[in-house]
Motif scaffolding. Structure first.
Motif, PDB file in Angstrom:
ATOM      1  N   HIS A   1      -8.040  -6.895  10.199  1.00 43.57           N
ATOM      2  CA  HIS A   1      -7.360  -6.929  11.261  1.00 43.57           C
ATOM      3  C   HIS A   1      -6.520  -8.200  11.163  1.00 43.57           C
ATOM      4  N   ASP A   2      -5.934  -8.418  10.105  1.00 42.17           N
ATOM      5  CA  ASP A   2      -4.432  -8.852   9.608  1.00 42.17           C
ATOM      6  C   ASP A   2      -3.680  -8.016   9.988  1.00 42.17           C
TER       7      ASP A   2
ATOM      8  N   GLY B   1      -6.594  -3.877  13.885  1.00 39.47           N
ATOM      9  CA  GLY B   1      -6.920  -4.603  15.487  1.00 39.47           C
ATOM     10  C   GLY B   1      -8.065  -5.365  15.285  1.00 39.47           C
ATOM     11  N   PRO B   2      -8.800  -6.212  16.700  1.00 40.87           N
ATOM     12  CA  PRO B   2      -9.577  -7.080  16.694  1.00 40.87           C
ATOM     13  C   PRO B   2     -10.891  -6.684  16.434  1.00 40.87           C
ATOM     14  N   SER B   3     -11.718  -7.582  15.824  1.00 40.23           N
ATOM     15  CA  SER B   3     -13.066  -7.171  15.361  1.00 40.23           C
ATOM     16  C   SER B   3     -13.761  -6.132  16.448  1.00 40.23           C
ATOM     17  N   GLY B   4     -14.443  -5.623  16.226  1.00 41.40           N
ATOM     18  CA  GLY B   4     -15.551  -4.116  17.285  1.00 41.40           C
ATOM     19  C   GLY B   4     -14.430  -3.323  17.782  1.00 41.40           C
ATOM     20  N   CYS B   5     -12.871  -2.997  17.627  1.00 46.71           N
ATOM     21  CA  CYS B   5     -11.789  -2.102  17.692  1.00 46.71           C
ATOM     22  C   CYS B   5     -12.593  -0.945  17.300  1.00 46.71           C
ATOM     23  N   GLY B   6     -13.493  -0.554  16.577  1.00 44.70           N
ATOM     24  CA  GLY B   6     -13.811   1.087  16.375  1.00 44.70           C
ATOM     25  C   GLY B   6     -12.984   1.131  14.486  1.00 44.70           C
TER      26      GLY B   6
END
Length: 372
Positions: A192-193, A36-41
């Protein structure tokens, strides 16, 4: 019973809940990727499995034992960090055996495990070097080796390849996959990839804003996305999301869109269940992967619903084995993935072939699938 069970887990900082009722079961030997993207947990969840973050609600169990209040050193997990976290004053061999030494494992057994893992990772010739003398890829192998010698129940990888260059990332990805296939270890891997997620995993948990958006195999997540976030996040280039309207066309349901000139075009749907019929004459989002839009010769001959879409070509981008072709549909850029020698030319009219078996539909307000 699952080997690693994440049951209704939440995490809050003060009054702010950052992870919301996460339910994931991981079977023994499975390779689960949290993406998931940065900050998604995703890293927060990994740290909770490791015991580096406290749990606000729910339970985490490893091999049948609830570990909510168990110290990290007692969980029998091994973690590979993004920064490698090697001791600079120790040799490679000392870095790899230090944890075993702290746990009181006798030296003969430490030496045996070190030799076995060094051979497995092909780093026997590096054991007397210091981390500062190693390349990024070699340091990553050492970090993996330090985890492997401990023979843990679960391996946790926190974006382990993000510091490597593009080619080395691909090479190390292959090495990690080979290692998993050979050892059959249970792995939870954060990245995140989305290409890493698709290539490495046995299952993927796609996360966003503290929620698990979809949990499934790479094929399920890619071909059958649960919502628009999953559809757009997974895949490169991402799925085309085209405003459309559901209409009836000679007794069949079709998605009506517009071409580059604003003329209406109808593409007959392969799925016309109750969810789709409930949206008749309503606006929807039509999702089509770039590889499902190609030329006639490159189309999938196994498809049951191939349709021709004539449109003007805006841009062509040769990319070696593929050519990416951009056109306008319903006022939005839409990418087609073609063979390298496809005849599409910028500014020219072209007959695209669309595999509507691969099309999916979303509600534009809820962003959820309507054709399942």
């Amino acid at each position: 019973m699952s080997f690693l069970d994440i049951d209704n887990v939440t995490k809050s900082y003060g009054n702010v809940e950052v992870l919301h009722r996460v339910d994931i079961d991981v079977q023994e030997g499975e390779f689960l990727v949290l993406v998931g993207p940065s900050g998604c947990g995703k890293s927060t969840l990994l740290n909770m499995i490791a015991g580096l973050e406290n749990i606000t609600g729910g339970n985490i169990s490893i091999n049948g034992r609830v570990v909510n209040d168990v110290h990290p050193s007692k969980r029998n997990i091994a973690m590979v960090f993004q920064s490698y976290a090697l001791y600079p004053n120790m040799t490679v061999g000392q870095n790899m055996t230090f944890g075993m030494e702290m746990h009181g494992i006798p030296k003969p057994e430490r030496d045996r495990k070190l030799a076995d893992v060094a051979k497995l990772l092909q780093i026997e010739n590096l054991l007397d070097r210091k981390p500062g003398q190693l390349s990024g890829g070699q340091r990553q192998r050492v970090a993996m080796g330090r985890a492997l010698v401990r023979d843990p129940d679960v391996f946790l990888f926190d974006e382990p390849l993000s510091n490597l260059d593009a080619k080395l990332r691909v090479d190390m990805r292959t090495e990690i996959k080979k290692l998993h296939q050979k050892l059959g270890t249970t792995i939870v891997y954060v990245t995140h990839d989305q290409i890493e997620a698709l290539t490495l995993s046995t299952r993927i948990a796609v996360m966003n804003k503290g929620y698990v958006q979809q949990l499934g195999t790479a094929k399920e997540v890619y071909d059958d996305p649960a919502n628009m976030f999953v559809a757009s996040f997974m895949g490169s280039p991402s799925m085309n999301l085209i405003p459309a309207k559901i209409v009836e066309d000679n007794g069949a349901l079709a998605a009506e869109i517009t071409d580059a000139s604003g003329r209406p075009v109808r593409l007959r749907l392969s799925r016309d269940g109750a969810g789709v019929r409930a949206h008749l004459e309503r606006r929807v989002i039509l999702g089509i992967r770039p590889e499902a839009i190609t030329d006639a010769e490159g189309a999938d001959r196994r498809a049951s619903n191939l349709q021709v879409l004539g449109n003007d070509v805006a841009v062509t981008e040769p990319a070696g084995s593929d050519t990416f072709v951009t056109m306008t549909l319903s006022g939005k850029d839409c990418i087609a993935r073609m063979r390298a020698d496809a005849e599409a030319r910028a500014g020219a009219h072209f007959d695209f072939t669309v595999n509507m078996d691969k099309a999916v539909l979303f509600d534009p307000e809820t962003e959820e699938r309507i054709d399942r």
